[in-house]
Design a protein around this motif. Structure first.
Motif, mmCIF file in Angstrom:
data_model
loop_
_atom_site.group_PDB
_atom_site.id
_atom_site.type_symbol
_atom_site.label_atom_id
_atom_site.label_comp_id
_atom_site.label_asym_id
_atom_site.label_seq_id
_atom_site.Cartn_x
_atom_site.Cartn_y
_atom_site.Cartn_z
ATOM 1 N N THR A 46 0.848 -1.184 0.000
ATOM 2 C CA THR A 46 0.000 0.000 0.000
ATOM 3 C C THR A 46 0.887 1.238 0.000
ATOM 4 O O THR A 46 1.804 1.330 0.816
ATOM 5 C CB THR A 46 -0.905 0.026 1.255
ATOM 6 N N ARG A 48 2.029 4.840 0.930
ATOM 7 C CA ARG A 48 1.773 5.777 2.021
ATOM 8 C C ARG A 48 2.978 6.678 2.195
ATOM 9 O O ARG A 48 4.091 6.330 1.822
ATOM 10 C CB ARG A 48 1.424 5.060 3.315
ATOM 11 N N ARG A 49 2.729 7.841 2.763
ATOM 12 C CA ARG A 49 3.806 8.802 3.001
ATOM 13 C C ARG A 49 4.540 8.463 4.281
ATOM 14 O O ARG A 49 3.907 8.147 5.291
ATOM 15 C CB ARG A 49 3.248 10.209 3.115
#
Length: 115
Positions: A46, A48-49
Motif C-alpha cells: 500500500t 503511504r507517506r
C-alpha cells in the motif's frame, strides 16, 4: 501477545523476505551484510507517506510502496536491500521503526517502509 502468537492466530499466510543490511558506503559504493531470510513477516503493498532521512540529514516526506512488518530484532537500517517474496523485486528501506508493546499486550515488531 508476542510476534509468533500474533502470526499464528491472525495471519493465514505469513511471508519471508530477504534482507541485506546496509553497512555503509566506501570507495567502491554501498556495502551490505550477507543476505538473511527474515520470517514470519506481514507484507502490505500500500502506498503511504513516510518521513525518511535524506542526504542532508533534514528528513523529508517520501512515498513508500510497501511496508513489511517483521519480527522483533530484525536488523534493516535505512538503505538496506529487501527482496520481496512473490515478485523477487529488490527494493531499499526508506525508514525503520521499532514498535514496542508498552505493556498493552500488543506484538512487538519492526516496521520497514520500502521504496
Amino acid at each position: 501477545m508476542n510476534w509468533a502468537e500474533f502470526i499464528t492466530e491472525c495471519i493465514p499466510e505469513p511471508r519471508t523476505v530477504r534482507v541485506e543490511a546496509y553497512e555503509g558506503s566506501g570507495a567502491y559504493g554501498d556495502t551490505y551484510a550477507a543476505p538473511v531470510d527474515v520470517a514470519p513477516c506481514v507484507v502490505d503493498d500500500t502506498n503511504r507517506r513516510v518521513v525518511a532521512q535524506t542526504q542532508g540529514a533534514q528528513g523529508g516526506e517520501v512515498v513508500s510502496s510497501t511496508t513489511v512488518f517483521a519480527p522483533p530484532g530484525t536488523v534493516a537500517p535505512p538503505g538496506s536491500r529487501v527482496t520481496l517474496p512473490w515478485s523477487g523485486r529488490v527494493t531499499k528501506v526508506l525508514a525503520t521503526s521499532v514498535l514496542e508493546d508498552h505493556g498493552l499486550d500488543l506484538p512487538e515488531h519492526v516496521e520497514l517502509s520500502l521504496e
